[in-house]
Scaffold this motif. Structure first.
Motif, PDB file in Angstrom:
ATOM      1  N   LEU A   4     -54.033  32.845 -50.792  1.00  0.00           N
ATOM      2  CA  LEU A   4     -54.916  33.236 -51.887  1.00  0.00           C
ATOM      3  C   LEU A   4     -55.697  32.022 -52.369  1.00  0.00           C
ATOM      4  O   LEU A   4     -55.140  30.932 -52.510  1.00  0.00           O
ATOM      5  N   LEU A   6     -58.171  30.968 -55.614  1.00  0.00           N
ATOM      6  CA  LEU A   6     -58.653  31.354 -56.934  1.00  0.00           C
ATOM      7  C   LEU A   6     -59.427  30.177 -57.504  1.00  0.00           C
ATOM      8  O   LEU A   6     -58.969  29.037 -57.431  1.00  0.00           O
ATOM      9  N   SER A  70     -49.639  40.768 -53.460  1.00  0.00           N
ATOM     10  CA  SER A  70     -50.876  40.236 -52.922  1.00  0.00           C
ATOM     11  C   SER A  70     -51.681  41.285 -52.177  1.00  0.00           C
ATOM     12  O   SER A  70     -52.860  41.122 -51.941  1.00  0.00           O
ATOM     13  N   SER A  74     -54.166  41.888 -58.073  1.00  0.00           N
ATOM     14  CA  SER A  74     -54.450  41.836 -59.502  1.00  0.00           C
ATOM     15  C   SER A  74     -53.341  41.130 -60.275  1.00  0.00           C
ATOM     16  O   SER A  74     -53.608  40.368 -61.202  1.00  0.00           O
ATOM     17  N   LYS A  77     -53.460  37.451 -59.434  1.00  0.00           N
ATOM     18  CA  LYS A  77     -54.704  36.966 -60.035  1.00  0.00           C
ATOM     19  C   LYS A  77     -54.511  36.720 -61.524  1.00  0.00           C
ATOM     20  O   LYS A  77     -54.840  35.644 -62.039  1.00  0.00           O
ATOM     21  N   VAL A 101     -61.318  35.591 -56.892  1.00  0.00           N
ATOM     22  CA  VAL A 101     -60.005  35.632 -56.247  1.00  0.00           C
ATOM     23  C   VAL A 101     -60.201  36.140 -54.831  1.00  0.00           C
ATOM     24  O   VAL A 101     -60.707  37.245 -54.619  1.00  0.00           O
TER      25      VAL A 101
END
Length: 438
Positions: A4, A6, A70, A74, A77, A101
């Motif tokens: 991920l 961000l 994941s 959300s 995130k 994200v």
């Protein structure tokens, strides 16, 4: 394993927001330890991975963790935004509109594009690659770089090398340093008649000094927290035949008035030049104009300075129009770079998917080894009792065959509907592959 990214950058947030979430170099390793602890609590894994990239144009968190949420990122995130906001002492609701994200392949593609300079304000610039390498080195030293992020960034650096070696992505680029010179030339007819002050002595200031030195200014001064480092840069410039001097930051209140062009880029978390200091300098200059270029994030020069008459203050965001010059001529190279990146993303995602099967493969191999050991031990006992070796070998082969087929036949006999149809399609292929290995 879920990957991920961000972050916020110059595409999604103005400098007023970016400077609030920027990390000074000395803050990154402690922040990585905190971020790892946060990821461990969210993903329920003891081995999360994290890297923080913080530059004047972006703050990004690259994470890898076992996390079922994941698939719908959300939850991750929200909690990661909350961590970022808390670590920087700001309201998460203020950040939310500016945050992107990117899970899995989107995260991989983004890392590749960043390293290649495709996501930079100056498309094709090379400084970001060095900054990304520094971020990875810092994460490695902090112990937050594991198998997945290490592989991601090694591939990222390979892609950047490939793109720069096979395309003209860096051609016709106008750097931030060159843009600073152009801005100055909009106010002053000739830089050669001006006195220039550089505040800081890092990579960006060195680049700016090189560009300004080519215009042969009347005087170049370097102000830095440590006089020795500033003197090193001043000495380099004096070798080009320029008049130079070095200052301490504490000298600025009394010396700022002496300079027509001021370029600042430090790692300070607070402004170095305030409104009062500049008002005093302008009065002493009898309102002769001064160009101030603030390339730092967080900013080195208070924003209110820009409202003063006779002061032309520019930030990194103000330079965007200039650095975009030549964008049309780079489009072909950008297209080629994007094509390379798409191919390399597919390769990396294939590697990531195969990594997900490793535990299953290991389990199957262990089960096979257990079956082999059981039947082999049984055969040895039969031979020890004097049984006919041919009979023992037949029994060994039969035992292995029965145990090898047992799981598949049992599943097929008890499956129904779509599950049975799926097994009927899969199993013949598996056994054909086995036969073809003979």
């Amino acid at each position: 394993m879920q990957i991920l990214t961000l972050g916020i950058n110059h595409h999604t947030a103005p400098i007023q927001v970016r400077e609030q979430v920027a990390f000074a170099p000395e803050m990154i390793q402690p922040a990585l330890h905190h971020l790892k602890d946060h990821l461990a609590s969210v993903s329920e894994t003891q081995l999360p991975e994290a890297t923080i990239l913080s530059t004047c144009n972006r703050t990004e968190l690259y994470c890898a963790a076992n996390d079922e949420s994941s698939h719908e990122p959300s939850a991750l995130k929200r909690t990661t935004i909350e961590w970022l906001a808390k670590s920087r002492g700001i309201d998460s609701e203020e950040l939310l509109p500016h945050v992107y994200v990117l899970p899995q392949s989107l995260a991989v593609r983004h890392a590749f594009r960043v390293a290649c300079g495709l996501d930079s304000m100056v498309v094709g610039e090379t400084q970001i690659l060095g900054q990304l390498k520094d971020a990875v080195r810092c994460a490695d030293e902090a112990g937050s770089l594991g198998t997945y992020l290490n592989q991601l960034f090694q591939k990222t650096f390979q892609v950047a090398k490939e793109v720069r070696g096979t395309t003209e992505i860096g051609a016709h680029s106008i750097s931030m340093a060159a843009a600073a010179v152009r801005l100055s030339e909009r106010i002053f007819e000739s830089v050669s008649d001006q006195k220039v002050l550089f505040i800081g002595a890092g990579e960006m200031i060195n680049l700016c000094a090189t560009h300004f030195a080519a215009r042969k200014p009347k005087l170049v001064a370097v102000a830095n927290r440590t006089l020795e480092r500033g003197q090193e840069l001043a000495d380099q410039l004096s070798e080009q035949g320029l008049a130079t001097e070095s200052l301490r930051l504490s000298d600025l209140p009394t010396r700022l008035q002496d300079f027509d062009i001021v370029v600042s880029c430090t790692a300070s978390t607070l402004p170095i030049i305030g409104l009062g200091m500049v008002e005093h300098a302008i009065k002493a200059r009898r309102h002769r104009p001064v160009v101030m270029v603030d390339l730092a994030v967080p900013r080195d020069i208070e924003a209110a300075v820009g409202r003063l008459n006779d002061v032309y203050l520019y930030t990194v965001d103000d330079l965007s129009d200039i650095v975009q010059a030549g964008a049309d001529s780079r489009q072909a190279a950008v297209g080629q770079a994007e094509a390379i990146i798409e191919t390399r993303v597919s390769h990396f995602m294939h590697w990531l998917e195969t990594r997900g099967t490793v535990p299953l493969i290991q389990d199957l191999r262990q089960r096979g080894e257990d079956l082999r050991s059981y039947e082999l031990e049984r055969a040895r006992k039969l031979l020890a009792r004097g049984e006919d070796p041919q009979v023992v070998l037949d029994a060994l082969a039969q035992g292995l065959t029965n145990k090898f087929l047992h799981g598949s036949l049992h599943a097929l006999q008890h499956a129904q509907g779509e599950e049975r149809e799926a097994l009927m399609k899969i199993l013949p292929g598996l056994f054909r592959a086995t036969n073809s290995d003979k």
